[in-house]
Scaffold this motif. Structure first.
Motif, PDB file in Angstrom:
ATOM      1  N   TRP A   3      47.608  45.488  29.318  1.00 20.83           N
ATOM      2  CA  TRP A   3      46.880  45.721  30.569  1.00 20.83           C
ATOM      3  C   TRP A   3      47.835  46.120  31.690  1.00 20.83           C
ATOM      4  N   LEU A   4      49.010  45.500  31.742  1.00 21.70           N
ATOM      5  CA  LEU A   4      49.995  45.881  32.756  1.00 21.70           C
ATOM      6  C   LEU A   4      50.568  47.266  32.471  1.00 21.70           C
ATOM      7  N   GLU A   5      50.719  47.602  31.187  1.00 11.81           N
ATOM      8  CA  GLU A   5      51.160  48.951  30.815  1.00 11.81           C
ATOM      9  C   GLU A   5      50.185  49.990  31.355  1.00 11.81           C
ATOM     10  N   GLU A   6      48.904  49.721  31.175  1.00 12.63           N
ATOM     11  CA  GLU A   6      47.894  50.667  31.656  1.00 12.63           C
ATOM     12  C   GLU A   6      47.909  50.731  33.185  1.00 12.63           C
ATOM     13  N   ALA A   7      48.118  49.591  33.834  1.00 15.48           N
ATOM     14  CA  ALA A   7      48.196  49.581  35.294  1.00 15.48           C
ATOM     15  C   ALA A   7      49.366  50.433  35.778  1.00 15.48           C
ATOM     16  N   VAL A   8      50.540  50.270  35.143  1.00 10.89           N
ATOM     17  CA  VAL A   8      51.717  51.052  35.520  1.00 10.89           C
ATOM     18  C   VAL A   8      51.445  52.543  35.341  1.00 10.89           C
ATOM     19  N   ASP A  39      44.516  49.021  39.948  1.00  8.48           N
ATOM     20  CA  ASP A  39      44.458  47.659  40.471  1.00  8.48           C
ATOM     21  C   ASP A  39      43.574  46.776  39.595  1.00  8.48           C
ATOM     22  N   ASP A  40      42.473  47.326  39.056  1.00  9.21           N
ATOM     23  CA  ASP A  40      41.616  46.573  38.141  1.00  9.21           C
ATOM     24  C   ASP A  40      42.422  46.111  36.926  1.00  9.21           C
ATOM     25  N   CYS A  41      43.148  47.048  36.319  1.00  8.37           N
ATOM     26  CA  CYS A  41      43.935  46.723  35.121  1.00  8.37           C
ATOM     27  C   CYS A  41      45.024  45.708  35.435  1.00  8.37           C
ATOM     28  N   PHE A  42      45.635  45.861  36.613  1.00 11.40           N
ATOM     29  CA  PHE A  42      46.674  44.906  37.010  1.00 11.40           C
ATOM     30  C   PHE A  42      46.107  43.496  37.108  1.00 11.40           C
ATOM     31  N   GLN A  43      44.923  43.353  37.715  1.00 13.61           N
ATOM     32  CA  GLN A  43      44.340  42.026  37.888  1.00 13.61           C
ATOM     33  C   GLN A  43      44.024  41.378  36.537  1.00 13.61           C
ATOM     34  N   VAL A  44      43.533  42.159  35.568  1.00 13.77           N
ATOM     35  CA  VAL A  44      43.278  41.606  34.230  1.00 13.77           C
ATOM     36  C   VAL A  44      44.588  41.145  33.611  1.00 13.77           C
ATOM     37  N   THR A 102      42.274  51.260  50.168  1.00 15.85           N
ATOM     38  CA  THR A 102      42.169  50.100  51.066  1.00 15.85           C
ATOM     39  C   THR A 102      41.887  48.819  50.298  1.00 15.85           C
ATOM     40  N   GLU A 103      41.072  48.919  49.227  1.00 16.44           N
ATOM     41  CA  GLU A 103      40.640  47.705  48.530  1.00 16.44           C
ATOM     42  C   GLU A 103      41.677  47.150  47.564  1.00 16.44           C
ATOM     43  N   ASP A 104      42.756  47.882  47.291  1.00 19.73           N
ATOM     44  CA  ASP A 104      43.732  47.433  46.301  1.00 19.73           C
ATOM     45  C   ASP A 104      44.618  46.312  46.832  1.00 19.73           C
ATOM     46  N   GLU A 105      44.951  45.372  45.953  1.00 18.38           N
ATOM     47  CA  GLU A 105      45.915  44.319  46.282  1.00 18.38           C
ATOM     48  C   GLU A 105      47.294  44.674  45.775  1.00 18.38           C
ATOM     49  N   ALA A 106      47.355  45.339  44.612  1.00 21.94           N
ATOM     50  CA  ALA A 106      48.625  45.568  43.937  1.00 21.94           C
ATOM     51  C   ALA A 106      49.127  46.989  44.160  1.00 21.94           C
ATOM     52  N   SER A 107      50.374  47.215  43.751  1.00 22.86           N
ATOM     53  CA  SER A 107      51.016  48.521  43.866  1.00 22.86           C
ATOM     54  C   SER A 107      51.792  48.781  42.588  1.00 22.86           C
ATOM     55  N   LEU A 108      52.377  49.976  42.485  1.00 24.32           N
ATOM     56  CA  LEU A 108      53.204  50.292  41.320  1.00 24.32           C
ATOM     57  C   LEU A 108      54.352  49.303  41.194  1.00 24.32           C
ATOM     58  N   GLU A 109      54.962  48.946  42.322  1.00 25.45           N
ATOM     59  CA  GLU A 109      56.067  47.985  42.272  1.00 25.45           C
ATOM     60  C   GLU A 109      55.622  46.641  41.711  1.00 25.45           C
ATOM     61  N   ASP A 110      54.442  46.162  42.108  1.00 22.04           N
ATOM     62  CA  ASP A 110      53.921  44.893  41.575  1.00 22.04           C
ATOM     63  C   ASP A 110      53.753  44.970  40.059  1.00 22.04           C
TER      64      ASP A 110
END
Length: 504
Positions: free
Chosen positions: A203-208, A182-187, A220-228
């Motif tokens: 950054w999105l590659e690393e998030a995926v 989720d950190d990487c996704f937000q960046v 609980t604290e995450d906003e994003a998911s794999l689909e996002d």
């Protein structure tokens, strides 16, 4: 000095202590100074206290629920339990008519969470704003660019520059701290939202990659998911012309969310584009790093920041030497200053141990309550800008006797009158996350600048003091003279003839 010249005195403050007193940071400007970031620890400690009380309340509630569960379960496990016993029969009916309703509709859980929410709302005004998250994310991208850091390494808490087969450790933090998916996704999303796919894609590659490794789990604290992450990364690849990657990621998305009609339409679109290009040569465009229009010397600037001290040694140029400096001033006869000539044209001198540790700490404490977002002149206005990330404060010598002493020391060393109107007050600067000030003239270059209308005239020299060291990075780069002065030790002072330069 005459009325048309003045000395610009700048105290460069690179890191303030977390425990120093200070006023509340303006919302949206926490990221712009490390002292403000340090102050953000206080509200989080309050939130930790709230969460601890909530957990204790929930633990007590769950213990009581466990007691009720065990009590009822024990009755059902005893096959010999006779319902003919009027006491057991009564309690069974009571449980089903009353006890279970009280358990299910208990207000204890809602009271616990309500107390947590109420406490959060009281702290919320002191928390960083979304603009701070954006600023902190851009800071990571800036460090990534300037020091050529690997995104995968950064996500693992490793600060390494990878150039070909060469790997250079730039910074080894005392505690290794990695980023979550989720950190990487937000960046990546911060870059994605402004169309900066050069930074968004890695950054999105690393998030995926991280989301794939933990699929099925939920924090609980995450906003994003794999689909996002797949959704954003697919479109980013499409935007840069890589349709095959966009198609592959979109198909993967549909494995997890097969009913998403928008993504299904994207798959059809990408398949059609690829089919139409089968008889054509498909050339995928190189993803170009966004250029900064106002910074034409970016490569030189970043190279000097990476070099962290690229000036020649005195063995190569004998005129670069070290000596004890008194400037023939009685003030310095008993305690001369250690002087190191760094450069001749422009003339740049480094004075070692110019202020003591106690003086540096005192100046930092005096400045901290007054720190505000640094601005630059834009015509008649003073505006905060992306190419200057810091907070600054101006200190008059009437604030504390230590500033009078410092003024006398600077005047004795330089021979310049450092009292207004011939000099400005001392400016203390605290840089933020990835803080920097891109190449600039210290003196005014536009006739519309208010400096041209002041009786004191334009700036002719800068006297800068490092009030603290940094764990990694940091330099004052003189881009036209092609050398930099690293921040390697506290209490050094730099005197220069106002060349075009950057503090990074």
């Amino acid at each position: 000095m005459g009325s048309v010249a003045r000395l610009a005195a700048l105290l460069a403050l690179l890191a303030l202590r977390a425990g120093d007193p200070a006023g509340a940071a303006a919302r949206g400007e926490t990221f712009s100074a490390l002292t403000s970031v340090a102050r953000a620890l206080a509200p989080e400690r309050r939130l930790l206290g709230l969460l601890r009380r909530y957990l204790r309340g929930e633990e007590a509630r769950l213990r009581d629920l466990t007691r009720f569960y065990d009590k009822v379960l024990s009755l059902h496990e005893d096959s010999a339990t006779p319902v003919s016993n009027p006491l057991l029969a009564f309690t069974l009916i009571k449980r089903l008519q009353s006890d279970w309703r009280n358990v299910v509709h208990s207000l204890e859980a809602s009271e616990n969470i309500r107390a947590l929410k109420d406490g959060y709302e009281k702290v919320e005004q002191d928390l960083p704003a979304f603009e701070d998250l954006e600023g902190a994310a851009r800071a990571l991208m800036r460090l990534q660019d300037v020091y050529m850091l690997n995104v995968k390494g950064l996500a693992q808490g490793i600060f390494q520059r990878v150039t070909g087969s060469t790997i250079t450790d730039l910074y080894k933090p005392r505690r290794l701290f990695s980023l979550t998916a989720d950190d990487c996704f937000q960046v990546g999303k911060v870059a994605y939202d402004v169309g900066d796919y050069y930074h968004a894609i890695p950054w999105l590659e690393e998030a995926v990659s991280l989301f794939r490794g933990s699929y099925g789990e939920w924090n609980t604290e995450d906003e994003a998911s794999l689909e996002d992450a797949l959704d954003h990364l697919a479109f980013a690849y499409f935007q840069v012309g890589n349709v095959s990657c966009a198609l592959s990621l979109s198909r993967e998305f549909l494995l997890y969310s097969p009913d998403n009609k928008r993504m299904a339409r994207n798959v059809v679109k990408y398949e059609k584009l690829l089919a139409e290009s089968t008889n054509q040569t498909v050339v995928e465009a190189m993803i170009q790093r966004p250029n900064v229009p106002h910074l034409q010397t970016r490569d030189t600037y970043e190279g000097l920041c990476q070099a962290l001290g690229s000036q020649p040694t005195h063995y190569q140029i004998p005129s670069l030497h070290c000596s004890y400096e008194t400037n023939s001033n009685p003030y310095l006869l008993l305690q001369p200053v250690r002087k190191e000539v760094f450069h001749l044209e422009p003339y740049v001198v480094l004075y070692h141990d110019f202020v003591s540790d106690l003086e540096a700490q005192k100046i930092r404490r005096l400045a901290e309550p007054w720190l505000q977002r640094s601005v630059v002149a834009s015509g008649e206005k003073q505006l905060p800008v992306e190419y200057r990330i810091s907070k600054s404060a101006w200190l008059k010598d009437t604030v504390d006797p230590i500033l009078v002493t410092l003024d006398h020391r600077i005047a004795a060393l330089t021979g310049l009158d450092v009292q207004p109107p011939y000099a400005e007050y001392l400016q203390v600067v605290n840089y933020g996350i990835g803080g920097h000030y891109e190449p600039h003239f210290d003196h005014a270059t536009s006739p519309s600048s208010p400096l041209y209308r002041m009786k004191s005239g334009n700036r002719v020299a800068t006297f800068m003091i490092y009030l603290s060291s940094v764990e990694a990075g940091g330099a004052t780069a003189f881009i036209y003279a092609n050398f930099s002065v690293p921040v390697v030790k506290i209490n050094k002072a730099i005197r220069d003839g106002n060349p075009y330069r950057i503090q990074e």
